[in-house]
Scaffold this active site. Structure first.
Site, mmCIF file in Angstrom:
data_model
loop_
_atom_site.group_PDB
_atom_site.id
_atom_site.type_symbol
_atom_site.label_atom_id
_atom_site.label_comp_id
_atom_site.label_asym_id
_atom_site.label_seq_id
_atom_site.Cartn_x
_atom_site.Cartn_y
_atom_site.Cartn_z
ATOM 1 C CG HIS A 48 -7.173 -3.132 9.901
ATOM 2 N ND1 HIS A 48 -5.857 -2.778 10.122
ATOM 3 C CD2 HIS A 48 -7.118 -4.091 8.935
ATOM 4 C CE1 HIS A 48 -5.059 -3.468 9.333
ATOM 5 N NE2 HIS A 48 -5.803 -4.296 8.610
ATOM 6 C CB SER A 68 -0.775 -3.587 7.965
ATOM 7 O OG SER A 68 -1.923 -2.821 7.668
ATOM 8 N NE ARG A 123 -0.129 -8.481 2.400
ATOM 9 C CZ ARG A 123 -0.660 -8.182 3.572
ATOM 10 N NH1 ARG A 123 -1.791 -8.755 3.950
ATOM 11 N NH2 ARG A 123 -0.081 -7.320 4.380
ATOM 12 C CB CYS A 164 0.433 -6.445 13.891
ATOM 13 S SG CYS A 164 1.657 -5.168 13.549
ATOM 14 C CE LYS A 196 -7.010 -3.444 5.360
ATOM 15 N NZ LYS A 196 -5.960 -4.330 4.986
ATOM 16 C CG ASP A 232 -7.504 -7.224 6.550
ATOM 17 O OD1 ASP A 232 -6.562 -7.007 7.339
ATOM 18 O OD2 ASP A 232 -7.727 -6.525 5.552
ATOM 19 N NE ARG A 240 -2.290 -1.307 3.530
ATOM 20 C CZ ARG A 240 -1.743 -0.510 4.438
ATOM 21 N NH1 ARG A 240 -1.849 0.821 4.313
ATOM 22 N NH2 ARG A 240 -1.099 -0.994 5.473
ATOM 23 C CE1 TYR A 256 0.323 -5.972 -1.835
ATOM 24 C CE2 TYR A 256 -0.747 -3.963 -1.090
ATOM 25 C CZ TYR A 256 -0.258 -5.224 -0.827
ATOM 26 O OH TYR A 256 -0.343 -5.739 0.444
HETATM 27 P P1 GTP Z 1 -2.561 -7.684 7.384
HETATM 28 O O1 GTP Z 1 -3.055 -8.715 6.439
HETATM 29 O O2 GTP Z 1 -1.429 -6.880 6.821
HETATM 30 O O3 GTP Z 1 -3.631 -6.783 7.914
HETATM 31 O O4 GTP Z 1 -1.809 -8.421 8.600
HETATM 32 P P2 GTP Z 1 -2.222 -9.423 9.757
HETATM 33 O O5 GTP Z 1 -2.504 -8.626 10.983
HETATM 34 O O6 GTP Z 1 -3.259 -10.386 9.318
HETATM 35 O O7 GTP Z 1 -0.820 -10.156 10.044
HETATM 36 P P3 GTP Z 1 -0.419 -11.702 9.942
HETATM 37 O O8 GTP Z 1 -1.255 -12.598 10.821
HETATM 38 O O9 GTP Z 1 -0.357 -12.063 8.508
HETATM 39 O O10 GTP Z 1 1.049 -11.667 10.557
HETATM 40 C C1 GTP Z 1 2.108 -10.934 10.015
HETATM 41 C C2 GTP Z 1 3.441 -11.492 10.422
HETATM 42 O O11 GTP Z 1 3.525 -11.602 11.853
HETATM 43 C C3 GTP Z 1 3.688 -12.887 9.880
HETATM 44 O O12 GTP Z 1 5.000 -12.945 9.405
HETATM 45 C C4 GTP Z 1 3.499 -13.791 11.061
HETATM 46 O O13 GTP Z 1 4.274 -14.959 10.985
HETATM 47 C C5 GTP Z 1 3.899 -12.907 12.242
HETATM 48 N N1 GTP Z 1 3.149 -13.262 13.482
HETATM 49 C C6 GTP Z 1 1.813 -13.477 13.591
HETATM 50 N N2 GTP Z 1 1.464 -13.819 14.848
HETATM 51 C C7 GTP Z 1 2.607 -13.810 15.569
HETATM 52 C C8 GTP Z 1 2.901 -14.081 16.951
HETATM 53 O O14 GTP Z 1 2.032 -14.400 17.765
HETATM 54 N N3 GTP Z 1 4.220 -13.958 17.334
HETATM 55 C C9 GTP Z 1 5.197 -13.616 16.455
HETATM 56 N N4 GTP Z 1 6.440 -13.530 16.909
HETATM 57 N N5 GTP Z 1 4.947 -13.363 15.138
HETATM 58 C C10 GTP Z 1 3.679 -13.454 14.701
HETATM 59 C C1 SPV Z 2 -2.952 -4.544 5.179
HETATM 60 O O1 SPV Z 2 -1.996 -3.923 4.712
HETATM 61 O O2 SPV Z 2 -3.459 -4.264 6.294
HETATM 62 C C2 SPV Z 2 -3.544 -5.690 4.433
HETATM 63 C C3 SPV Z 2 -3.116 -5.912 3.058
HETATM 64 O O3 SPV Z 2 -4.406 -6.380 4.960
HETATM 65 S S1 SPV Z 2 -3.919 -4.784 1.952
HETATM 66 O O4 SPV Z 2 -5.137 -5.410 1.477
HETATM 67 O O5 SPV Z 2 -3.009 -4.550 0.880
HETATM 68 O O6 SPV Z 2 -4.255 -3.569 2.664
HETATM 69 MN MN MN Z 3 -5.084 -5.512 6.889
#
Ligand code: GTP
Ligand code: SPV
Ligand code: MN
Length: 583
Positions: free
Chosen positions: A227, A249, A365, A251, A207, A276, A70, A198
């Protein structure tokens, strides 16, 4: 033809006159249409088919190297009154924005097919769902929208019935970052995006619509567009508590939404509703209910393996479109921390050289239908949504923020949300690892002034006495050597369990100036390799550092001037006073 379809046709005609496509295709959302587009993109090289034995019906899409995340610095909220967009958004006058965009879209689709993509955000029969139409010249966007939304004929039928829909116009343009803009016109219910292919910039249902435009509508109509992941946590007695969590994001939302309970918590199950976005409404009894407006996941690939996120790892072995991952010699997708295989080509398709950085892009992704998830909830399609027992905010913070704490009441909870800070990630273009304020994990996604948004959040306290409790978590505390203090992933269920016990008034807690923290004995650490002093550190409140933190929160809040709700300041004062007493 009904008036809404006439309005749609008129808009499509006017866009075609401006953008001059070679052809126009109205998407039906059929299997045959999906397959035809996949085949066309495979032939054109837009998609690389992956190893059919180990990854049947999986494809790799490489986006332009300058177009992998983004672009918050190119994302605008265009309202008549600048103050309505707020200091949290970039703003442009709607007339200026339209002039600029008309110029960029002029002839932008020459030689390309223009796809008209009707979609529904939310279950097709839910009163909470909303409609949109995205016009795009990217077949990758079309197939992605088919996975991520209820797309095609059924959505068009509901547009005909409901009348109202969000108009989204997208062109990949020439992919020149200088000519890339993501513009929102909440007062016109429209979005225009040019110059990026993207996900977050181009899949306008996600979003742009389901957060930026929907948050604006939600304030007008008395609901919330957030979110947030949405998950059901089933205990060994078979009771399910539904929880919504806002983390910034990259996290941990996708991971938490489909976690696999550790063996030492037998009988617990996790049911995924969303990873999400959540739309939350008070029902007639004052219960906060949530739906997931999406139908698929656009999830972070790196870090996903059979240990961290087995549900995701297993499901992305078929029917998945990968973006910007690396490839092995035998055409399997590869990414950092996959734990099997070795990369031959990096995400740009070059021979893999460690000196060039990670093999897979850190924001690579997967796109996949939610129905493929082994933990897909039976209520994921429920038109009335699910009742929410707890709301959880979180961030990625090496230091300071404890593993978990509970807000004293709704008003304090809104302050906790407004004070969320997190280290930036590769999900957005720019520096990574810099702590910044990301209130409610909505900094990049709130379509209006955060001052008004917090006022809207606070207003729920007067509307219901059945609101969920509010918590804050942090899975990302590190020691001096950069090692995570908490094992995370499946083990996070131990924290969810504490949260549910609190909601059910089953256990007490330690009152601190920042809220309620667990008694050490109330976090079940059976079979966990974690030293008592580490747990103490994770559950401690450093008063003087929290005083600094609250001063920085105040600084931030004051940036919202007279739009800042007095009640939020009062909640802040209360924490400051409690810290003073403790210090
Ligand atoms: P968006 O799709 O961007 O909104 O992100 P999201 O909040 O869904 O994040 P996601 O669950 O994909 O996690 C992002 C990164 O954090 C990945 O590389 C995971 O492996 C890592 N991660 C997720 N949960 C944990 C956790 O509990 N501990 C640690 N150390 N890393 C984590
Ligand atoms: C984020 O960045 O929080 C995502 C991926 O979930 S996107 O759809 O590109 O915003
Ligand atoms: Mn997101």
């Amino acid at each position: 033809m009904t008036s809404s379809l006439t309005a749609l046709q008129d808009w499509v005609d006017s866009v075609a006159r401006l953008t001059q496509p070679e052809d126009i295709h109205w998407c039906t959302g059929s299997d045959a249409e999906y397959k035809r587009l996949i085949n066309e993109m495979t032939r054109s090289g837009d998609l690389v088919p992956l190893d059919p034995q180990n990854y049947p019906h999986c494809y790799l899409h490489r986006s332009h190297p300058s177009d992998v995340a983004r672009v918050e610095h190119l994302t605008y909220i265009c309202t008549v009154n600048k103050e309505d967009a707020g200091p949290n958004n970039l703003w442009m006058d709607p007339a200026d924005a339209h002039r600029k965009l008309d110029d960029l879209f002029d002839g932008a689709m020459q030689g390309r097919v223009m796809y008209v993509v009707p979609y529904c955000m939310g279950p097709i029969d839910s009163p909470y769902s909303r409609l949109g139409v995205e016009i795009t010249d990217s077949p990758y966007v079309v197939v992605s929208m088919r996975i991520m939304t209820r797309m095609g004929a059924a959505a068009l039928k509901r547009i005909e019935q409901d009348g109202k829909f969000v108009k989204g116009l997208h062109s990949i343009g020439d992919l020149d970052p200088e000519r890339r803009f993501i513009m929102h016109f909440p007062e016109e219910l429209s979005i225009q995006s040019i110059g990026s292919g993207y996900g977050g910039n181009a899949l306008l249902g996600k979003k742009c619509h389901a957060l930026r435009i929907a948050s604006w509508q939600a304030r007008e109509e008395g609901w919330l567009a957030e979110h947030m992941l949405l998950v059901g946590v089933e205990n060994p007695q078979g009771e399910i508590h539904y929880i919504a969590c806002a983390f910034p994001s990259a996290c941990g939302k996708t991971n938490l939404a489909m976690l696999i309970p550790p063996a030492s918590l037998p009988g617990w199950k996790i049911w995924t509703l969303g990873d999400d976005i959540a739309w939350l409404h008070l029902d007639k009894d004052g219960v906060l209910r949530a739906i997931n407006p999406e139908a698929g996941y656009f999830g972070v690939v790196p870090g996903t393996n059979a240990k961290t996120n087995k549900n995701a790892y297993d499901m992305i072995h078929s029917d998945t479109i990968f973006t910007n991952v690396a490839l092995t010699e035998d055409n399997q997708p590869w990414w950092e921390d996959k734990k099997v295989g070795t990369p031959a080509l990096d995400w740009q398709g070059r021979k893999y050289e460690p000196g060039n950085g990670p093999a897979a892009h850190p924001n690579s992704r997967f796109t996949i239908s939610a129905k493929k998830n082994p933990s897909y909830s039976q209520l994921a399609e429920a038109p009335e949504g699910v009742p929410i027992a707890a709301l959880i905010f979180g961030g990625r913070r090496k230091e300071l923020a404890p593993l978990v704490y509970e807000a004293r009441d709704w008003r304090h909870g809104v302050l906790v949300g407004a004070g969320v800070a997190s280290e930036t990630t590769a999900a957005a273009t720019g520096a990574v690892g810099v702590v910044r304020r990301d209130p409610m994990a909505m900094k990049p996604f709130c379509g209006y002034n955060f001052g008004d948004y917090w006022m809207h959040w606070l207003s729920f306290a007067d509307k219901s006495d059945k609101l969920p409790r509010i918590f804050h978590v942090n899975w990302f505390r590190q020691d001096k050597s950069g090692k995570f203090l908490w094992p995370g992933f499946g083990e996070n269920l131990r924290v969810l369990r504490w949260i549910i016990d609190r909601c059910e008034n089953r256990i007490g807690a330690r009152e601190t100036p920042i809220g309620f923290l667990p008694l050490r004995s109330d976090i079940d650490t059976r079979d966990l390799d974690i030293k008592p002093e580490i747990l103490d550190e994770l559950l401690s409140v450093d008063v003087s550092r929290w005083q600094q933190e609250m001063a920085s929160v105040l600084d931030y809040l004051e940036g919202f001037g007279d739009r800042l709700p007095a009640d939020l300041l009062k909640a802040h004062e209360q924490v400051v006073e409690a810290l003073q007493k403790a210090g």
